[in-house]
Design a protein around this motif. Structure first.
Motif, PDB file in Angstrom:
ATOM      1  N   UNK A 131     -40.045  47.222 -12.776  1.00 20.03           N
ATOM      2  CA  UNK A 131     -39.086  47.019 -11.687  1.00 20.03           C
ATOM      3  C   UNK A 131     -39.796  46.851 -10.356  1.00 20.03           C
ATOM      4  N   UNK A 132     -40.892  47.578 -10.167  1.00 24.36           N
ATOM      5  CA  UNK A 132     -41.670  47.432  -8.932  1.00 24.36           C
ATOM      6  C   UNK A 132     -42.193  46.005  -8.779  1.00 24.36           C
ATOM      7  N   UNK A 133     -42.648  45.414  -9.873  1.00 31.26           N
ATOM      8  CA  UNK A 133     -43.145  44.040  -9.794  1.00 31.26           C
ATOM      9  C   UNK A 133     -42.010  43.074  -9.449  1.00 31.26           C
ATOM     10  N   UNK A 134     -40.861  43.277 -10.046  1.00 29.68           N
ATOM     11  CA  UNK A 134     -39.731  42.389  -9.763  1.00 29.68           C
ATOM     12  C   UNK A 134     -39.318  42.501  -8.299  1.00 29.68           C
ATOM     13  N   UNK A 135     -39.337  43.728  -7.764  1.00 33.48           N
ATOM     14  CA  UNK A 135     -38.973  43.948  -6.359  1.00 33.48           C
ATOM     15  C   UNK A 135     -40.148  43.776  -5.408  1.00 33.48           C
ATOM     16  N   UNK A 136     -41.339  43.508  -5.955  1.00 32.97           N
ATOM     17  CA  UNK A 136     -42.567  43.306  -5.176  1.00 32.97           C
ATOM     18  C   UNK A 136     -42.896  44.529  -4.333  1.00 32.97           C
ATOM     19  N   UNK A 137     -42.645  45.716  -4.900  1.00 31.94           N
ATOM     20  CA  UNK A 137     -42.874  46.991  -4.218  1.00 31.94           C
ATOM     21  C   UNK A 137     -44.205  47.577  -4.654  1.00 31.94           C
ATOM     22  N   UNK A 138     -45.054  47.909  -3.710  1.00 33.17           N
ATOM     23  CA  UNK A 138     -46.381  48.401  -4.045  1.00 33.17           C
ATOM     24  C   UNK A 138     -46.317  49.809  -4.630  1.00 33.17           C
ATOM     25  N   UNK A 139     -47.146  50.069  -5.647  1.00 34.10           N
ATOM     26  CA  UNK A 139     -47.208  51.373  -6.296  1.00 34.10           C
ATOM     27  C   UNK A 139     -48.635  51.631  -6.749  1.00 34.10           C
ATOM     28  N   UNK A 140     -48.911  52.847  -7.149  1.00 32.37           N
ATOM     29  CA  UNK A 140     -50.231  53.219  -7.648  1.00 32.37           C
ATOM     30  C   UNK A 140     -50.077  53.778  -9.055  1.00 32.37           C
ATOM     31  N   UNK A 141     -50.950  53.328  -9.965  1.00 37.28           N
ATOM     32  CA  UNK A 141     -50.897  53.806 -11.344  1.00 37.28           C
ATOM     33  C   UNK A 141     -52.312  53.814 -11.908  1.00 37.28           C
ATOM     34  N   UNK A 142     -52.535  54.641 -12.924  1.00 40.43           N
ATOM     35  CA  UNK A 142     -53.893  54.796 -13.469  1.00 40.43           C
ATOM     36  C   UNK A 142     -54.286  53.638 -14.374  1.00 40.43           C
ATOM     37  N   UNK A 143     -53.316  52.893 -14.919  1.00 38.65           N
ATOM     38  CA  UNK A 143     -53.625  51.811 -15.849  1.00 38.65           C
ATOM     39  C   UNK A 143     -53.849  50.501 -15.108  1.00 38.65           C
ATOM     40  N   UNK A 144     -54.675  49.614 -15.661  1.00 37.42           N
ATOM     41  CA  UNK A 144     -54.819  48.268 -15.103  1.00 37.42           C
ATOM     42  C   UNK A 144     -53.471  47.535 -15.125  1.00 37.42           C
ATOM     43  N   UNK A 145     -53.360  46.416 -14.390  1.00 34.81           N
ATOM     44  CA  UNK A 145     -52.024  45.861 -14.133  1.00 34.81           C
ATOM     45  C   UNK A 145     -51.465  44.894 -15.164  1.00 34.81           C
ATOM     46  N   UNK A 146     -52.260  44.329 -16.074  1.00 30.50           N
ATOM     47  CA  UNK A 146     -51.781  43.213 -16.880  1.00 30.50           C
ATOM     48  C   UNK A 146     -50.530  43.550 -17.689  1.00 30.50           C
ATOM     49  N   UNK A 147     -50.551  44.655 -18.437  1.00 34.27           N
ATOM     50  CA  UNK A 147     -49.413  45.001 -19.281  1.00 34.27           C
ATOM     51  C   UNK A 147     -48.142  45.193 -18.477  1.00 34.27           C
ATOM     52  N   UNK A 148     -48.243  45.854 -17.351  1.00 36.31           N
ATOM     53  CA  UNK A 148     -47.056  46.102 -16.514  1.00 36.31           C
ATOM     54  C   UNK A 148     -46.564  44.815 -15.867  1.00 36.31           C
ATOM     55  N   UNK A 159     -57.335  43.057 -23.305  1.00 36.74           N
ATOM     56  CA  UNK A 159     -57.342  44.451 -23.762  1.00 36.74           C
ATOM     57  C   UNK A 159     -57.697  45.402 -22.627  1.00 36.74           C
ATOM     58  N   UNK A 160     -58.732  45.048 -21.848  1.00 40.95           N
ATOM     59  CA  UNK A 160     -59.112  45.895 -20.709  1.00 40.95           C
ATOM     60  C   UNK A 160     -58.044  45.886 -19.627  1.00 40.95           C
ATOM     61  N   UNK A 161     -57.341  44.760 -19.478  1.00 39.51           N
ATOM     62  CA  UNK A 161     -56.345  44.634 -18.434  1.00 39.51           C
ATOM     63  C   UNK A 161     -55.053  45.372 -18.714  1.00 39.51           C
ATOM     64  N   UNK A 162     -54.847  45.785 -19.965  1.00 44.59           N
ATOM     65  CA  UNK A 162     -53.633  46.540 -20.314  1.00 44.59           C
ATOM     66  C   UNK A 162     -53.889  48.039 -20.222  1.00 44.59           C
TER      67      UNK A 162
END
Length: 255
Positions: free
Chosen positions: A11-28, A159-162
């Motif tokens: 949902x953050x990507x759809x709304x273009x809202x910045x967030x922080x997460x421990x995983x790389x971004x590709x899967x999200x 694989x690394x990006x997920x």
């Protein structure tokens, strides 16, 4: 709980809202893209596990568009690895695919908004590409050899990006590459110039290409998430000044 977490990231990507997460971004990013293409507007709050989606269109993220779609390819990849490349045995390949299709864990993972089906897709894709490239060893530098070697690098980046656990398949491919190069070095019919070409090809396709794609994922990540969100505080004031809606937006930050 994980579906709540990764659904919110989508949902953050759809709304273009910045967030922080421990995983790389590709899967999200793929989860968010699947939701966007299927008509999900990113308004569901994802507050706690078990909340009903009601009128929100969640099928794209949870169902056939992404997680279930990539999960359906796992059995095909497994069949290809066993039948076409490793065992050369149809019964063994069918048994392996059958076990995977009816595995309770795999079925459960494919029903929810999770990174694991996407990760497994890239992991098995990397293994299949590696084995296919090995089978082209008698035709080095041919079109098919370059294709499978490059596709191995693409799958490694995926694989690394997920998830960072994708580094384990990088280790597998790395060990296979070291053994392959060691055999070439000990082959007296292969000149040092030819060995150098083999080494350079693997550096380009298995190191430079994955790193370039991995870096590009973060470039897209930061380009899409241009609005202030819950992840602002983890970054510098200079970075926050670039986010729309942040208190520091467009403020001049001294070096």
């Amino acid at each position: 709980w994980d579906e709540t977490h990764f659904g919110k990231m989508g949902s953050y990507y759809i709304n273009r809202t910045f967030f922080f997460d421990v995983h790389p971004p590709l899967g999200k990013m793929l989860i968010g893209l699947a939701g966007y293409l299927s008509g999900y507007d990113g308004t569901f709050p994802f507050q706690k596990p078990g909340d009903r989606y009601e009128q929100h269109n969640y099928i794209g993220m949870r169902g056939v568009r992404l997680c279930r779609l990539v999960s359906s390819w796992l059995a095909f990849l497994c069949l290809s690895i066993q039948l076409l490349e490793l065992s050369k045995s149809l019964p063994a390949a069918l048994l392996t695919a059958f076990i995977l299709i009816f595995d309770t864990g795999c079925i459960t993972l494919s029903q929810y908004i999770l990174l694991d089906p996407i990760l497994m897709f890239f992991l098995m894709g990397a293994v299949l590409s590696m084995v296919k490239c090995n089978n082209c060893a008698d035709r080095p530098f041919s079109t098919s050899w370059w294709f499978w070697l490059s596709l191995t690098g693409v799958n490694l980046a995926g694989a690394m990006g997920v998830k960072f656990v994708g580094l384990f398949v990088v280790l597998l491919v790395g060990l296979n590459t070291i053994c392959d190069l060691w055999d070439l070095l000990g082959n007296l019919s292969v000149s040092l110039v030819m060995f150098g070409k083999h080494l350079l090809a693997r550096v380009l396709c298995l190191i430079v290409l994955p790193l370039a794609l991995y870096t590009a994922m973060f470039a897209v990540h930061f380009a899409v998430l241009n609005r202030s969100g819950p992840g602002d505080g983890f970054f510098s004031s200079a970075f926050q000044s670039q986010l729309i809606g942040n208190n520091l937006h467009n403020v001049s930050i001294p070096e």
